[in-house]
Design an enzyme around this catalytic site. Structure first.
Site, short mmCIF file in Angstrom:
data_model
loop_
_atom_site.label_atom_id
_atom_site.label_comp_id
_atom_site.label_asym_id
_atom_site.label_seq_id
_atom_site.Cartn_x
_atom_site.Cartn_y
_atom_site.Cartn_z
N ARG A 161 -7.22 -0.26 -6.92
CA ARG A 161 -7.43 0.85 -5.98
C ARG A 161 -7.57 2.14 -6.80
O ARG A 161 -6.65 2.51 -7.53
CB ARG A 161 -6.27 0.97 -4.98
CG ARG A 161 -6.22 -0.24 -4.04
CD ARG A 161 -5.44 0.04 -2.79
NE ARG A 161 -6.12 0.90 -1.86
CZ ARG A 161 -5.53 1.42 -0.78
NH1 ARG A 161 -4.25 1.17 -0.53
NH2 ARG A 161 -6.21 2.19 0.06
N ASN A 179 -5.49 12.35 0.26
CA ASN A 179 -4.58 11.53 1.07
C ASN A 179 -5.43 10.76 2.08
O ASN A 179 -6.66 10.92 2.12
CB ASN A 179 -3.52 12.41 1.75
CG ASN A 179 -2.41 11.58 2.39
OD1 ASN A 179 -1.82 10.71 1.74
ND2 ASN A 179 -2.14 11.79 3.66
N ASP A 203 -2.04 10.80 -2.36
CA ASP A 203 -2.42 9.75 -3.31
C ASP A 203 -2.73 10.32 -4.68
O ASP A 203 -2.57 9.65 -5.70
CB ASP A 203 -3.61 8.95 -2.78
CG ASP A 203 -3.14 8.04 -1.66
OD1 ASP A 203 -3.04 8.54 -0.53
OD2 ASP A 203 -2.81 6.88 -1.95
N ARG A 257 0.88 -1.18 0.00
CA ARG A 257 0.00 0.00 0.00
C ARG A 257 0.91 1.23 0.00
O ARG A 257 2.12 1.11 0.14
CB ARG A 257 -1.00 -0.01 1.16
CG ARG A 257 -0.60 -0.66 2.43
CD ARG A 257 0.47 0.04 3.18
NE ARG A 257 0.21 1.45 3.35
CZ ARG A 257 1.11 2.35 3.62
NH1 ARG A 257 2.40 2.00 3.73
NH2 ARG A 257 0.82 3.62 3.76
N GLY A 258 0.27 2.41 -0.14
CA GLY A 258 1.04 3.63 -0.31
C GLY A 258 1.18 3.87 -1.81
O GLY A 258 1.59 2.96 -2.56
N ALA A 259 0.83 5.08 -2.25
CA ALA A 259 0.71 5.34 -3.69
C ALA A 259 1.95 4.95 -4.51
O ALA A 259 1.82 4.21 -5.49
CB ALA A 259 0.33 6.82 -3.91
O1 MRU Z 1 -4.50 3.19 2.09
P1 MRU Z 1 -3.03 3.41 2.02
O2 MRU Z 1 -2.26 2.88 3.18
O3 MRU Z 1 -2.46 2.94 0.68
O4 MRU Z 1 -2.88 4.99 2.05
C1 MRU Z 1 -1.61 5.55 1.99
C2 MRU Z 1 -1.60 7.03 2.04
O5 MRU Z 1 -2.63 7.68 2.14
C3 MRU Z 1 -0.28 7.71 1.89
O6 MRU Z 1 -0.22 8.87 2.63
C4 MRU Z 1 -0.05 8.06 0.41
O7 MRU Z 1 -0.29 6.93 -0.41
C5 MRU Z 1 1.32 8.53 0.15
S1 MRU Z 1 2.53 7.26 0.41
C6 MRU Z 1 4.05 7.89 0.05
#
Ligand code: MRU
Length: 342
Positions: free
Chosen positions: A85, A244, A234, A44-46
């Site tokens: 996603r 985000n 995101d 996870r994380g963009a």
């Molecule tokens: O649902 P997630 O854990 O994928 O959400 C992650 C976030 O909202 C992060 O802040 C975003 O993706 C930036 S990660 C460098």
């Protein structure tokens, strides 16, 4: 720095659902597996989702045998991965880069050469993510002084990227330069990325970190404990509105109230110039049981109604600056983001 994702001809992902109690890597050998790893948030994380999808597109190419139909089938597989996603635009960005690479090489390459070109492209996307994040960290660091305290939300760290992270990159770069920064981390309900991932990551890095429940941010700000808020993104719309993790919008309102600078840290690949404003950003809604359960156990009446948007949009007027690998962008965002992209 713990590795979030690896490639050995297949995609190897750290299973982030199990952190911090267990460090387990899973191997994915088909497009469907990569799709579910993103959807179920193994990764996870963009940016990490984007890099995983790039490798997923190498795997997808191996599943196509008909050269005439290669591009149309490849686009279908890309759409399938993108649908895992909807909010993080890096996923679409990475898939589109892989499709462009396939289009550029399809006529002049045999199947094996094409797949190896796609593999090189995915590796390039992986390496570029690390370099980009390091540059974001360098730029962020110019905004801080020794012993400053940064509040962050969710996990925008090394775990959310190929390395270094976006919001948390400043802590890695500061450490490398011997500069001390302190952190407050929101726990980030419902999936607790702050409590499980950011706390784990910053503790491993040796950063003085204080974990708070999401509803404690106003109190710590009012007591003067926070010098700045830094979060990831995101998707950033053309006008600077930023999607985000859910809860970011609320933090931005609090920061404004207490006159604390609120920074977004993100690579340029997170800016979606096709989204005019936050209204154009699709917001993922996730399963109700993420709110009803903790560690697979119900903490609520089992059928209670739930609203579970995974992201929110922070309006651009609440953002002091957007920190990218190419520099720090201040308002007016529409004009200055466009300039940066030239
Ligand atoms: O649902 P997630 O854990 O994928 O959400 C992650 C976030 O909202 C992060 O802040 C975003 O993706 C930036 S990660 C460098």
């Amino acid at each position: 720095m713990i590795e979030t994702l690896k490639w050995d001809g297949n995609l190897i992902l750290l299973d982030q659902r199990k952190l911090p109690q267990q460090i387990i890597y899973n191997t994915y050998e088909d497009t469907e597996g990569v799709y579910y790893s993103i959807k179920e948030m193994v990764v996870r994380g963009a940016p990490a989702i984007g890099v995983s999808a790039a490798y997923g597109m190498v795997i997808a190419a191996r599943e196509i045998f008909n050269k005439e139909e290669f591009i149309s089938q490849y686009i279908k597989k890309g759409d399938y991965l993108i649908s895992a996603r909807p909010t993080a635009v890096n996923l679409k960005w990475a898939v589109e880069r892989m499709i462009s690479c396939a289009k550029a090489n399809i006529t002049k390459s045999d199947r094996n050469t094409l797949i190896s070109k796609l593999e090189d492209k995915a590796k390039e996307i992986y390496q570029k993510d690390i370099d980009t994040n390091k540059a974001i960290g360098e730029n962020l660091l110019t905004l801080f002084n020794e012993n400053d305290t940064i509040l962050t939300h969710c996990n925008a760290g090394s775990l959310a990227t190929a390395g270094y992270g976006t919001a948390l990159s400043v802590f890695y770069v500061a450490k490398e330069k011997g500069i001390n920064l302190k952190a407050y981390a929101d726990e980030t309900r419902p999936r607790l990325q702050g409590a499980r991932l950011t706390a784990f990551e910053l503790e491993n890095l040796g950063v003085d970190t204080t974990l708070i429940c999401d509803n404690m941010a106003a109190v710590v700000m009012s007591k003067g404990k926070i010098d700045a808020v830094v979060v990831g993104a995101d998707r950033i719309a053309k006008n600077g509105d930023t999607a985000n993790k859910i809860g970011t919008y609320g933090l931005s309102i609090l920061a404004k109230n207490f006159n604390i600078p609120f920074y977004i840290a993100a690579p340029i690949s997170t800016i979606d110039f096709d989204s005019k404003s936050g209204d154009d950003i699709p917001i993922e809604e996730r399963d109700a049981n993420e709110v009803r359960k903790i560690n697979d156990k119900f903490i609520t009446p089992e059928n209670i109604g739930v609203y579970n948007p995974s992201f929110d949009v922070t309006p651009n007027e609440n953002i002091r600056a957007i920190v990218t690998e190419k520099g720090i962008v201040y308002p007016p965002f529409e004009q200055n983001l466009e300039e940066l992209n030239k």
